[in-house]
Write an enzyme that holds these catalytic residues in place. Structure first.
Site, PDB file in Angstrom:
ATOM      1  N   GLU A  26     -48.255  56.414 -32.913  1.00 49.71           N
ATOM      2  CA  GLU A  26     -48.077  55.130 -32.246  1.00 49.71           C
ATOM      3  C   GLU A  26     -47.288  54.165 -33.122  1.00 49.71           C
ATOM      4  O   GLU A  26     -47.543  54.037 -34.317  1.00 49.71           O
ATOM      5  CB  GLU A  26     -49.443  54.530 -31.935  1.00 49.71           C
ATOM      6  CG  GLU A  26     -49.501  53.782 -30.637  1.00 49.71           C
ATOM      7  CD  GLU A  26     -49.322  54.698 -29.438  1.00 49.71           C
ATOM      8  OE1 GLU A  26     -48.199  54.721 -28.872  1.00 49.71           O
ATOM      9  OE2 GLU A  26     -50.274  55.402 -29.068  1.00 49.71           O
ATOM     10  N   THR A  28     -44.275  54.380 -34.134  1.00 48.47           N
ATOM     11  CA  THR A  28     -43.426  55.069 -35.109  1.00 48.47           C
ATOM     12  C   THR A  28     -42.040  55.372 -34.549  1.00 48.47           C
ATOM     13  O   THR A  28     -41.110  55.630 -35.310  1.00 48.47           O
ATOM     14  CB  THR A  28     -44.056  56.406 -35.548  1.00 48.47           C
ATOM     15  OG1 THR A  28     -44.186  57.255 -34.397  1.00 48.47           O
ATOM     16  CG2 THR A  28     -45.428  56.196 -36.173  1.00 48.47           C
ATOM     17  N   GLY A 107     -50.129  50.846 -21.389  1.00 44.36           N
ATOM     18  CA  GLY A 107     -50.416  51.943 -22.301  1.00 44.36           C
ATOM     19  C   GLY A 107     -50.069  53.327 -21.809  1.00 44.36           C
ATOM     20  O   GLY A 107     -50.157  54.287 -22.568  1.00 44.36           O
ATOM     21  N   SER A 110     -45.952  53.049 -17.491  1.00 42.70           N
ATOM     22  CA  SER A 110     -45.594  52.848 -16.089  1.00 42.70           C
ATOM     23  C   SER A 110     -44.141  52.412 -15.956  1.00 42.70           C
ATOM     24  O   SER A 110     -43.463  52.792 -14.990  1.00 42.70           O
ATOM     25  CB  SER A 110     -46.522  51.807 -15.453  1.00 42.70           C
ATOM     26  OG  SER A 110     -46.490  50.581 -16.172  1.00 42.70           O
ATOM     27  N   SER A 111     -43.643  51.640 -16.914  1.00 43.11           N
ATOM     28  CA  SER A 111     -42.248  51.192 -16.826  1.00 43.11           C
ATOM     29  C   SER A 111     -41.284  52.351 -17.060  1.00 43.11           C
ATOM     30  O   SER A 111     -40.270  52.465 -16.372  1.00 43.11           O
ATOM     31  CB  SER A 111     -41.979  50.064 -17.820  1.00 43.11           C
ATOM     32  OG  SER A 111     -42.196  50.481 -19.153  1.00 43.11           O
ATOM     33  N   GLU A 143     -34.811  48.907 -21.096  1.00 44.53           N
ATOM     34  CA  GLU A 143     -35.838  48.108 -21.780  1.00 44.53           C
ATOM     35  C   GLU A 143     -35.186  47.087 -22.710  1.00 44.53           C
ATOM     36  O   GLU A 143     -35.589  45.925 -22.762  1.00 44.53           O
ATOM     37  CB  GLU A 143     -36.773  49.020 -22.571  1.00 44.53           C
ATOM     38  CG  GLU A 143     -37.598  49.970 -21.730  1.00 44.53           C
ATOM     39  CD  GLU A 143     -38.822  49.310 -21.106  1.00 44.53           C
ATOM     40  OE1 GLU A 143     -39.128  48.152 -21.462  1.00 44.53           O
ATOM     41  OE2 GLU A 143     -39.474  49.963 -20.269  1.00 44.53           O
ATOM     42  N   ASP A 155     -41.385  56.787 -24.858  1.00 49.37           N
ATOM     43  CA  ASP A 155     -41.881  56.703 -23.493  1.00 49.37           C
ATOM     44  C   ASP A 155     -40.930  57.363 -22.499  1.00 49.37           C
ATOM     45  O   ASP A 155     -41.352  58.140 -21.631  1.00 49.37           O
ATOM     46  CB  ASP A 155     -42.098  55.243 -23.103  1.00 49.37           C
ATOM     47  CG  ASP A 155     -43.247  54.603 -23.863  1.00 49.37           C
ATOM     48  OD1 ASP A 155     -43.951  55.313 -24.594  1.00 49.37           O
ATOM     49  OD2 ASP A 155     -43.423  53.381 -23.718  1.00 49.37           O
TER      50      ASP A 155
END
Length: 343
Positions: A26, A28, A107, A110-111, A143, A155
């Site tokens: 996380e 990183t 978390g 979803s995006s 993003e 993601d």
């Protein structure tokens, strides 16, 4: 309401992409590090048709909202994600877009699921040649350029490439990747804490700036290049030292987890949560409460927050066939509202 009910006709194409849960690694990915996500069953489904008008019409079935965005404008709210995908692919037509997603917000990416689902639909509609990695990179640009979140690549790569049956090990610098089985005898439990959060309004971009400064002070391009945590301890600024320590140790945890049994994998998850809570300071009291309840159950191998933090979801590694019972017991003792298991 369906696409037909909203727009009066059938869509030309429909595509989808999954959310993801990150098991380890996380904060990183924007320092060239290692991550270990897996896809979740929930998906964002995007249907598209050319409208022939001078504006995009975007409908979210989940929000029960339709937004109208004139060509050349970016819009607001969820429109920014869709318009970013349209413009970065070079599409100039006015489009009708219908979004139906069951990926919980906070978390579980979803995006990214929305971005990759939209990009897949547009790729099919226009016969474009981008592969799945290129779509992920475009989603990351959305993003950065349209949403204002300086996210890493995890993601979008997970949404574009991962499946629900394996862990996806990703080197976020080279984009090299391999799939690994889950630890023998274990399965993943995901719980939505019910605590909403927004990345752009949180400390996400601030954390990124802090670790970039730590890397500069350490004389390396990225903290990925620091393999001995002792080097981090030389930083004079306590805040930067703690931020950098998390990233360096989190990379080491991912690499160790690739060949760990369920017990050791769980210990690494517990250590990751402690690091995110204390050194990186991106957890939330309600998430900490849920994690502590899970870690107190002797059947649970390990548990941690997942995603950018400041609320959202958490993930646990538990014995196969026991996830539902463990989740029921934990949620019965949890004081938060709006929480739910993500099956």
């Amino acid at each position: 309401m369906s696409f037909r009910e909203v727009f009066g006709r059938e869509p030309e194409v429909t595509a989808s992409a999954p959310g993801r849960v990150n098991l380890l690694g996380e904060h990183t990915d924007y320092q060239g590090g290692f991550v270990l996500p897996t896809a979740i069953p929930q998906r964002a489904t995007v249907s598209v048709g050319r409208s022939g008008g001078g504006e995009h019409r975007l409908h979210s079935a989940n929000l029960h909202r339709t937004l109208t965005v004139p060509l050349g404008e970016r819009g607001s709210d969820f429109a920014r994600y869709v318009i970013g995908c349209i413009e970065l692919l070079g599409v100039t037509d006015a489009l009708d877009v219908y979004i139906d997603s069951d990926v919980p917000s906070g978390g579980l990416s979803s995006s990214a699921a929305l971005e990759v689902g939209t990009l897949r639909a547009l790729r099919e509609l226009y016969g474009l040649g981008q592969d799945d990695v290129e779509l992920a990179l475009i989603g990351q640009r959305v993003e950065h350029e349209y949403v204002g979140v300086k996210s890493g690549i995890m993601d979008q790569m997970a949404s574009s490439l991962a499946d629900t049956e394996h862990m996806l090990f990703l080197d976020t610098r080279s984009l090299e990747r391999r799939v690994y089985p889950f630890p023998a005898g274990a399965e993943v439990l995901v719980i939505d804490s019910g605590v909403p959060r927004t990345l752009a309004g949180s400390g996400y971009n601030e954390r990124r700036a802090q670790v970039e400064e730590a890397a500069r002070l350490l004389g390396v391009p990225e903290l990925r290049d620091v393999t001995d945590v002792a080097a981090v301890e030389a930083l004079q600024d306590d805040l930067l030292r703690r931020r950098a320590r998390h990233v360096v140790l989190e990379n080491a945890r991912v690499l160790e987890a690739l060949h760990a049994d369920a017990g050791r994998f769980g210990e690494l998850m517990n250590a990751s949560h402690a690091s995110l809570k204390d050194d990186y300071e991106v957890s939330h009291p309600k998430v900490d409460e849920l994690v502590a309840l899970l870690q107190a159950d002797p059947r649970v191998y390990g548990a941690r927050m997942t995603g950018a933090g400041f609320g959202g979801a958490l993930v646990a590694l538990v014995p196969q066939e026991e996830a539902v019972d463990i989740a029921d017991g934990v949620l019965a003792r949890y004081s938060g509202q709006g929480r739910r298991v993500v099956p």
